[in-house]
Design a protein around this motif. Structure first.
Motif, PDB file in Angstrom:
ATOM      1  N   GLU A   1      53.808  43.568  38.406  1.00  0.00           N
ATOM      2  CA  GLU A   1      54.589  44.498  39.232  1.00  0.00           C
ATOM      3  C   GLU A   1      55.055  43.817  40.519  1.00  0.00           C
ATOM      4  OE1 GLU A   1      52.445  48.692  37.848  1.00  0.00           O
ATOM      5  OE2 GLU A   1      51.753  47.616  39.632  1.00  0.00           O
ATOM      6  N   ALA A   2      54.184  42.995  41.111  1.00  0.00           N
ATOM      7  CA  ALA A   2      54.572  42.274  42.330  1.00  0.00           C
ATOM      8  C   ALA A   2      55.704  41.294  42.049  1.00  0.00           C
ATOM      9  CB  ALA A   2      53.358  41.549  42.905  1.00  0.00           C
TER      10      ALA A   2
ATOM     11  N   SER B   1      43.987  45.141  35.034  1.00  0.00           N
ATOM     12  CA  SER B   1      44.625  45.672  36.242  1.00  0.00           C
ATOM     13  C   SER B   1      45.213  44.557  37.100  1.00  0.00           C
ATOM     14  CB  SER B   1      43.614  46.488  37.055  1.00  0.00           C
ATOM     15  OG  SER B   1      42.518  45.678  37.448  1.00  0.00           O
ATOM     16  N   GLN B   2      44.519  43.420  37.186  1.00  0.00           N
ATOM     17  CA  GLN B   2      45.046  42.298  37.971  1.00  0.00           C
ATOM     18  C   GLN B   2      46.317  41.742  37.341  1.00  0.00           C
ATOM     19  OE1 GLN B   2      43.236  38.325  37.905  1.00  0.00           O
ATOM     20  NE2 GLN B   2      43.093  38.399  40.134  1.00  0.00           N
TER      21      GLN B   2
ATOM     22  N   LYS C   1      48.457  43.403  35.519  1.00  0.00           N
ATOM     23  CA  LYS C   1      49.547  44.368  35.712  1.00  0.00           C
ATOM     24  C   LYS C   1      50.030  44.366  37.155  1.00  0.00           C
ATOM     25  CE  LYS C   1      50.924  49.141  34.882  1.00  0.00           C
ATOM     26  NZ  LYS C   1      50.512  50.476  34.390  1.00  0.00           N
ATOM     27  N   GLU C   2      49.110  44.306  38.107  1.00  0.00           N
ATOM     28  CA  GLU C   2      49.503  44.293  39.518  1.00  0.00           C
ATOM     29  C   GLU C   2      50.318  43.048  39.850  1.00  0.00           C
ATOM     30  OE1 GLU C   2      45.884  44.649  41.664  1.00  0.00           O
ATOM     31  OE2 GLU C   2      45.570  46.751  41.122  1.00  0.00           O
ATOM     32  N   CYS C   3      49.923  41.909  39.291  1.00  0.00           N
ATOM     33  CA  CYS C   3      50.678  40.675  39.502  1.00  0.00           C
ATOM     34  C   CYS C   3      52.079  40.799  38.900  1.00  0.00           C
ATOM     35  CB  CYS C   3      49.931  39.498  38.895  1.00  0.00           C
ATOM     36  SG  CYS C   3      50.762  37.899  39.107  1.00  0.00           S
TER      37      CYS C   3
ATOM     38  N   ILE D   1      48.501  38.998  45.606  1.00  0.00           N
ATOM     39  CA  ILE D   1      48.286  39.940  44.500  1.00  0.00           C
ATOM     40  C   ILE D   1      47.918  39.199  43.225  1.00  0.00           C
ATOM     41  CG2 ILE D   1      49.425  41.601  42.977  1.00  0.00           C
ATOM     42  CD1 ILE D   1      48.742  42.783  45.636  1.00  0.00           C
TER      43      ILE D   1
END
Length: 277
Positions: free
Chosen positions: A144-145, A137-138, A140-142, A97
């Protein structure tokens, strides 16, 4: 001094040229640098309820509540900061991610520099993390992961710690069964009065200990690691720092322009003096 000022005035257009060249070089440099966005995380450590060590708990995250339980961090913030430094801490899913290939083992600390993490001063149970990505987005996704990974890991730490509670409960329940058998025997004996009261007191103490251990398990499951505030992602790129780079380009151009003007004037005077002699 007047000579230097006069020389700079004489070559002022050349100095301006160097300044513009430095500015242009900075602009080109910035245009080729990848933009990076940053997600900011404030995370609270998972906590476990502790009754038995309440009196000796020096690292408690909160004061004891009305039931006598004390809450402590399952993992101290500084320990987590050090743990996140090592690449083996991260799951394959989290690495994917966050844009790190699984097969590459030559990573630097803190997710190959994508992550900054520090304990918050004067707050004993928080850490702050900053994650960078090539798109909002990358990032935020990182982030969250990472939160999901830490939450799961600290849940595992709590479960490992509470396994001892479960074993103690089983042991105490066996003692309760033995005490009940003893009560049955005492009822039939002539010395039942004193022995019966002692056995009842012992049985009551066992039940209290079992209830406390079970309450520790229940309350510990209610305090996982969690976000203090929603994840915040920068709308504008935090890297490259355009203003700083442009300023450095202008400064470099100015320095080179001044040096060029002084060296050229010195060289011309030296050549003139040579021919004059």
């Amino acid at each position: 001094m007047q000579y230097v000022i006069g020389t700079l005035k004489y070559h002022r257009w050349m100095i301006v040229f160097f300044i513009l060249a430095g500015l242009l070089f900075s602009a080109v440099f910035v245009s080729f640098m990848p933009k990076k966005y940053e997600a900011r995380i404030q995370l609270k450590m998972a906590q476990f309820a502790n009754f038995a060590n309440f009196a000796n708990s020096a690292n408690s995250a909160n004061s004891a509540n009305s039931t006598g339980f004390n809450y402590s961090n399952i993992e101290e913030p500084l320990a987590l900061v050090q743990r996140l430094k090592v690449i083996s801490t991260y799951t394959v899913h989290t690495m994917q991610i966050c844009g790190l290939p699984e097969e590459n083992d030559s990573f630097e600390d803190y997710l190959d520099g994508k992550l900054k993490v520090e304990a918050i001063r004067n707050v004993p149970d928080w850490i702050e993390m900053k994650v960078r990505g090539y798109t909002p987005s990358q990032a935020k996704e990182c982030a969250e992961a990472l939160v999901a990974m830490i939450t799961e890991q600290q849940r595992g730490l709590i479960e490992d710690r509470l396994n001892g509670n479960q074993l103690q409960v089983v042991t105490l329940q066996q003692l309760v069964a033995e005490e009940l058998l003893r009560l049955e025997k005492i009822k039939k004996s002539e010395l039942g009065n004193v022995g019966y009261l002692v056995s009842l007191d012992s049985l009551n103490s066992l039940h209290i200990r079992i209830n406390k251990l079970q309450d520790e398990v229940l309350l510990s499951s209610l305090n996982p690691s969690k976000l203090v505030a929603p994840i915040v992602v920068s709308k504008n790129p935090v890297s490259p720092k355009v203003g700083m780079i442009m300023l450095l380009g202008v400064a470099l151009g100015l320095i080179l322009g001044v040096l060029y003007a002084l060296i050229r004037d010195w060289w011309r005077r030296d050549v003139r003096e040579f021919y004059d002699t």
